[in-house]
Design an enzyme around this catalytic site. Structure first.
Site, mmCIF file in Angstrom:
data_model
loop_
_atom_site.group_PDB
_atom_site.id
_atom_site.type_symbol
_atom_site.label_atom_id
_atom_site.label_comp_id
_atom_site.label_asym_id
_atom_site.label_seq_id
_atom_site.Cartn_x
_atom_site.Cartn_y
_atom_site.Cartn_z
ATOM 1 N N ASP A 67 0.484 -1.519 0.379
ATOM 2 C CA ASP A 67 0.114 -0.035 0.195
ATOM 3 C C ASP A 67 0.871 1.321 0.132
ATOM 4 O O ASP A 67 2.139 1.485 0.323
ATOM 5 C CB ASP A 67 -0.690 -0.374 1.200
ATOM 6 C CG ASP A 67 0.188 -0.695 2.289
ATOM 7 O OD1 ASP A 67 1.104 -0.389 2.786
ATOM 8 O OD2 ASP A 67 -0.989 -0.775 3.210
ATOM 9 N N ASN A 136 -7.312 -3.023 14.061
ATOM 10 C CA ASN A 136 -9.180 -3.486 13.969
ATOM 11 C C ASN A 136 -9.028 -4.640 13.328
ATOM 12 O O ASN A 136 -10.335 -4.863 12.278
ATOM 13 C CB ASN A 136 -9.885 -2.069 13.657
ATOM 14 C CG ASN A 136 -9.000 -1.400 12.442
ATOM 15 O OD1 ASN A 136 -8.161 -2.219 11.131
ATOM 16 N ND2 ASN A 136 -9.763 0.142 11.324
ATOM 17 N N HIS A 138 -6.955 -5.445 10.308
ATOM 18 C CA HIS A 138 -6.793 -4.847 8.778
ATOM 19 C C HIS A 138 -5.354 -4.880 8.240
ATOM 20 O O HIS A 138 -4.387 -5.129 9.099
ATOM 21 C CB HIS A 138 -7.398 -3.298 8.065
ATOM 22 C CG HIS A 138 -6.144 -2.322 9.037
ATOM 23 N ND1 HIS A 138 -5.939 -1.555 9.121
ATOM 24 C CD2 HIS A 138 -4.414 -2.560 8.610
ATOM 25 C CE1 HIS A 138 -4.914 -1.284 9.815
ATOM 26 N NE2 HIS A 138 -4.606 -1.409 9.475
ATOM 27 N N GLU A 143 -9.258 -2.357 4.826
ATOM 28 C CA GLU A 143 -9.921 -1.866 6.153
ATOM 29 C C GLU A 143 -12.145 -2.804 6.638
ATOM 30 O O GLU A 143 -11.937 -3.716 5.269
ATOM 31 C CB GLU A 143 -11.111 -0.188 6.566
ATOM 32 C CG GLU A 143 -9.899 0.173 6.592
ATOM 33 C CD GLU A 143 -8.773 0.871 7.735
ATOM 34 O OE1 GLU A 143 -9.068 -0.059 8.707
ATOM 35 O OE2 GLU A 143 -8.015 1.883 8.329
#
Length: 242
Positions: A67, A136, A138, A143
């Site tokens: 990313d 979380n 990811h 996400e």
């Protein structure tokens, strides 16, 4: 899944680097999927040491990063291109043209996503994909959501992700709100996946990702469907596993 828990970060780093180096030694033209953030830095440092000792060469390898932030200049201190150059590429013998990071400043971001997928397709298959794990759940910047994109795409970063990354910036206001990320489908196509997680604050999400329900609410839980995953944990991150 092969889940390994280590008493020290030094041991974790050595094993992680050893897995990568062994692959490149046996397959010099290996395709590596790489990750950024604080988690893999120690592994990259060990790879640099192995290269400096003449144990491994990356001259014929190809890399694809997961990313990149949208809107940060490529030479910004917190861009992932800068990170990879400073933490790994500048210290080994890989030609920079064989290293790929999404362009978060492309004039046409949708086209950049398509082009990145085309490069991945042309490289056949990632031999080893390195992943960290977000608070979380990811992976990459995929996400939690009701559904997940399979290919490279633009993502709106969740507030908790931006807060977690704010420590690298002067304030949260400087943290980009969007990123380009490799999709979960692409990640799962890798021949082997190496998930690396450190710290007690990740223990709960590690348990959910590795032993909980498979759900897009915890994107990392989809790794349970992959046939060849090795998980490297420090003892704190693995503290809630049964």
């Amino acid at each position: 899944m092969n889940i390994l828990t280590f008493e020290t970060n030094e041991e974790l780093n050595e094993v992680g680097a050893g897995i990568i180096a062994s692959l490149v030694q046996t397959k010099p033209n290996a395709v590596l999927g790489l990750a950024t953030g604080s988690t893999p830095i120690g592994i990259y440092e060990e790879l640099i040491k192995l290269y400096q000792k003449g144990r491994v060469s990356f001259k014929h390898a190809t890399t694809f990063n997961l990313d990149e932030y949208i809107g940060l200049p490529e030479d910004h201190p917190e861009s992932y291109r800068t990170f990879m150059n400073e933490k790994l590429f500048n210290h080994i013998d890989i030609p920079l043209e064989q290293t790929h990071v999404p362009n978060g400043n492309a004039a046409d971001l949708e086209k950049e996503c398509r082009d990145y997928d085309d490069m991945l397709t042309n490289s056949k298959q990632i031999d080893l994909q390195i992943l960290g794990l977000g608070h979380n759940g990811h992976i990459g910047f995929n996400e939690p959501d009701q559904s997940l994109n399979s290919g490279t795409h633009i993502v709106q970063l969740k507030e908790e992700t931006r807060k977690a990354n704010a420590r690298f910036f002067n304030s949260i206001d400087e943290v980009p709100t969007q990123a380009i990320t490799m999709g979960v489908g692409t990640i799962l196509k890798a021949k082997m996946i190496m998930l690396v997680v450190r710290g007690a604050e990740k223990a709960a999400i590690v348990q959910r990702a590795l032993q909980g329900a498979i759900t897009t609410d915890v994107p990392a839980s989809l790794l349970q469907t992959h046939p060849n995953v090795v998980v490297l944990l420090d003892k704190e991150a693995g503290g809630m596993l049964s």
